[in-house]
Design a protein around this motif. Sequence first.
Motif, PDB file in Angstrom:
ATOM      1  N   SER A   1       0.850  -1.181   0.000  1.00  0.00           N
ATOM      2  CA  SER A   1       0.000   0.000   0.000  1.00  0.00           C
ATOM      3  C   SER A   1       0.892   1.240   0.000  1.00  0.00           C
ATOM      4  N   PRO A   2       0.325   2.413  -0.284  1.00  0.00           N
ATOM      5  CA  PRO A   2       1.160   3.625  -0.245  1.00  0.00           C
ATOM      6  C   PRO A   2       1.756   3.888   1.128  1.00  0.00           C
TER       7      PRO A   2
ATOM      8  N   TYR B   1       5.180   7.425  -1.097  1.00  0.00           N
ATOM      9  CA  TYR B   1       3.711   7.354  -1.038  1.00  0.00           C
ATOM     10  C   TYR B   1       3.117   7.633  -2.415  1.00  0.00           C
TER      11      TYR B   1
ATOM     12  N   TRP C   1       3.948   4.883  -5.228  1.00  0.00           N
ATOM     13  CA  TRP C   1       3.171   3.643  -5.187  1.00  0.00           C
ATOM     14  C   TRP C   1       2.096   3.629  -6.276  1.00  0.00           C
ATOM     15  N   TYR C   2       1.616   4.791  -6.643  1.00  0.00           N
ATOM     16  CA  TYR C   2       0.547   4.895  -7.643  1.00  0.00           C
ATOM     17  C   TYR C   2       1.068   4.824  -9.077  1.00  0.00           C
TER      18      TYR C   2
ATOM     19  N   GLY D   1      -0.517   2.538 -11.846  1.00  0.00           N
ATOM     20  CA  GLY D   1      -1.902   2.721 -12.275  1.00  0.00           C
ATOM     21  C   GLY D   1      -1.996   3.009 -13.762  1.00  0.00           C
TER      22      GLY D   1
ATOM     23  N   SER E   1      -0.553   8.623 -12.901  1.00  0.00           N
ATOM     24  CA  SER E   1       0.368   7.504 -12.722  1.00  0.00           C
ATOM     25  C   SER E   1       1.519   7.566 -13.716  1.00  0.00           C
TER      26      SER E   1
END
Length: 212
Positions: A62-63, A112, A115-116, A119, A124
Amino acid sequence: MKPATTRQKVVSILYTILLGVIMGLAAKLVDAPGINPIFDDIGGRLGIWVFVATLLSVFSYSPRVAASKVFAFFGSMLTVYYVYTIWILHFFPAREMLFWGICMVISPFCAYLMWYARGHSLFSTIIASLPITVILSEGYLLRYAYLPIHTHYYLIPFLMGVYLIMVAVLLLLVPEDRKKGVLILILAIILSCMLIYLSVLGRIFGGMNGVL
C-alpha cells in the motif's frame, strides 16, 4: 487478491531494513582505497538510491507501507554508513549527513506518491516518469564527471551503461502496460532535457552529489 496482513507488512519492512543495512555497509566498504572506483562512484550518486527506492515503493502492499519501507531503508542504510564513518574512521562529514538526512525525511512522501505509478491514469504516468527523469538527467551529466581524483575518465561510459540499465529495468517492471512504458519514456526524456537545460539538479543539490 486478499489484502496483506499486518504480519506481512511488518515482515516486508524488516526485510527492507536488512537491505538498508547491507547496502549501507557495502556503500561504505567500496569507499576504501584499492576498490574499483566505479562502485564508489555509483554509490555516491542519487541514481542508484532513486532506483532502489522506486522499486521498493511500487512493489509495496500500500502507499503507507511504501512510505514506511523507503523511510526504513534510508534510515537503516544511512545509520550504518555514518556510524561506520564516525566510529571506525573517526570522520564527521556534517554537510553530507545533512544532505542525505534531508533526502531521508522527504523520501516517505515521494514513496507514497510513487506507489501509484503502476496505475493507468495520466497521474500515474507522470509519477512513473519522475525517477527515470532523475536517472536520465544524472546519467547524462556523468559526461562532465570528475571521478575520484580526476584519473578515471575511462569509467564514464561504464557508469552511463549502468544508468541506462536502471532506466530499462524501471521501464520493464514499473508500468503494467507496455504502451504506457513508451509514454513514460517520452515524458521522462522531455522532463530530463528541461532539468539539464535549467541545471535543476545542480541548483537543488549544489555540489553535494558527485556529479553536480
